[in-house]
Design a protein around this motif. Structure first.
Motif, PDB file in Angstrom:
ATOM      1  N   PRO A  21       0.870  -1.072  -0.142  1.00 59.62           N
ATOM      2  CA  PRO A  21       0.109   0.103  -0.009  1.00 59.62           C
ATOM      3  C   PRO A  21       0.978   1.304  -0.016  1.00 59.62           C
ATOM      4  N   PRO A  22       0.598   2.331  -0.875  1.00 60.80           N
ATOM      5  CA  PRO A  22       1.441   3.403  -0.917  1.00 60.80           C
ATOM      6  C   PRO A  22       1.322   4.169   0.337  1.00 60.80           C
ATOM      7  N   PRO A  25       3.548   2.199   6.168  1.00 67.20           N
ATOM      8  CA  PRO A  25       4.971   2.367   6.766  1.00 67.20           C
ATOM      9  C   PRO A  25       5.862   2.245   5.826  1.00 67.20           C
ATOM     10  N   PRO A  26       6.993   3.076   5.364  1.00 65.42           N
ATOM     11  CA  PRO A  26       7.798   2.535   4.166  1.00 65.42           C
ATOM     12  C   PRO A  26       9.001   1.679   5.027  1.00 65.42           C
ATOM     13  N   VAL A  27       9.391   0.677   3.973  1.00 63.54           N
ATOM     14  CA  VAL A  27      10.546  -0.072   4.212  1.00 63.54           C
ATOM     15  C   VAL A  27      11.572  -0.171   3.180  1.00 63.54           C
ATOM     16  N   PRO A  45       6.639 -10.321   0.248  1.00 63.74           N
ATOM     17  CA  PRO A  45       5.236 -10.927   0.423  1.00 63.74           C
ATOM     18  C   PRO A  45       4.805 -10.618   2.021  1.00 63.74           C
ATOM     19  N   SER A  46       5.675 -10.960   2.796  1.00 64.30           N
ATOM     20  CA  SER A  46       5.607 -11.027   4.204  1.00 64.30           C
ATOM     21  C   SER A  46       5.110  -9.796   4.833  1.00 64.30           C
ATOM     22  N   LEU A  47       6.160  -8.549   4.221  1.00 60.65           N
ATOM     23  CA  LEU A  47       5.965  -7.279   4.552  1.00 60.65           C
ATOM     24  C   LEU A  47       4.781  -6.555   3.951  1.00 60.65           C
ATOM     25  N   ALA A  50       2.042  -7.478   5.899  1.00 56.93           N
ATOM     26  CA  ALA A  50       1.664  -6.724   7.154  1.00 56.93           C
ATOM     27  C   ALA A  50       1.484  -5.144   7.058  1.00 56.93           C
ATOM     28  N   GLY A  51       1.131  -4.852   5.765  1.00 54.85           N
ATOM     29  CA  GLY A  51       0.550  -3.440   5.345  1.00 54.85           C
ATOM     30  C   GLY A  51       1.751  -2.710   5.192  1.00 54.85           C
TER      31      GLY A  51
END
Length: 297
Positions: A21-22, A25-27, A45-47, A50-51
């Motif tokens: 999702p744009p 929280p950015p990673v 995919p896991s991240l 988790a949104g």
């Protein structure tokens, strides 16, 4: 796979893929040498589930990332990697992000966390504190560690430069095997990353990196201020988890055992059994777990 995108910084057109999702929280996931963003394919995919908004760039000298000017030094020094990461956050209008990486990518993440702490919400850095102590680089390591670093000394010679130019995939494949002795990767997995070594600047960036860190090549004059700050071995205050592969063939697991002294915030070291240097690709679930276990962003 997400669409390829680019971000223009003062120095580079940085290629990256974005997932999730744009407004999440950015990673940022940062690869090392000789690897590529494909090493994170099983982490993403896991991240996303988790949104998290996940951004996976190609470092300078890799894949579709390009220098804007022929006059810019093709430097792979640590200050360049840290500045590139800061510039990418600026270009994407991301004020603060979780940074996760290994090898060169872990170094870039540590540098940004240390020098611009307001930009780092949390840090995952394989093998612990990755900022180079160039002033101490002339001190010999143990004979065993000197042997592990053979490729760096090879790159200090013109024979090494020619060898890398002629055999970049062959050298990388050998390093993958030596550094991750228990990882039985197949040729398709290797080839997916090796395609990113065909960048026309790859050889020059790599050679300059391994010479500069020993004082055998000058740095980019524009980055001297950053290098001076890094020479003090600045501490890192961001919440940090440091995974280290128990079978790492280039950075032995005992090497990070005393790294807690470099971190002034919450810090946890995790030894990952039967895993070598490329933690995200060898143990993607464990690597993703490190990111998700950081304090809430």
């Amino acid at each position: 796979m997400a669409t390829l995108r680019t971000a223009r910084t003062p120095t580079l057109e940085i290629a990256y893929r974005e997932h999730g999702p744009p407004d999440g929280p950015p990673v940022l996931l940062l690869h090392g040498f000789p690897y590529s963003p494909r090493g994170y394919d099983a982490v993403v995919p896991s991240l996303v589930a988790a949104g998290r908004r996940v951004i996976v760039p190609w470092l300078r000298g890799y894949g579709p990332t390009r220098f804007l000017s022929a006059a810019t030094p093709r430097s792979g020094q640590q200050a360049a990697l840290g500045q590139d990461l800061r510039d990418l956050l600026d270009a994407l209008a991301i004020p603060r992000a979780v940074l996760a990486g290994y090898d060169w990518g872990g170094r870039a993440a540590c540098i940004l966390a240390a020098l611009w702490p307001e930009r780092c919400a949390g840090l995952v850095t394989c093998t612990g504190y990755n900022i180079q102590d160039i002033a101490a680089s002339a001190r010999p390591a143990s004979p065993e560690q000197e042997h592990r670093l053979w490729y760096q000394y090879y790159f200090h010679t013109e024979r090494g430069r020619a060898g890398l130019a002629a055999n970049r995939a062959g050298i990388a494949r050998l390093l993958w095997r030596l550094w991750s002795p228990e990882w039985d990767f197949d040729e398709a997995t290797f080839a997916a990353s090796a395609a990113d070594f065909d960048n026309s600047d790859f050889v020059e960036v790599v050679i300059q990196s391994y010479r500069h860190r020993y004082g055998y090549a000058p740095g980019d004059p524009a980055l001297e201020g950053i290098e001076a700050r890094l020479a003090t071995q600045p501490p890192i205050a961001a919440p940090t988890i440091a995974p280290h592969g128990e079978a790492d063939g280039v950075g032995p697991v005992e090497g990070s055992a005393s790294h807690a002294r470099f971190f002034t915030g919450p810090y946890e070291r995790r030894v990952i059994p039967r895993v070598g240097h490329n933690v995200p690709q060898e143990a993607p679930d464990a690597f993703a777990r490190c990111i998700l276990d950081l304090p809430a962003q």
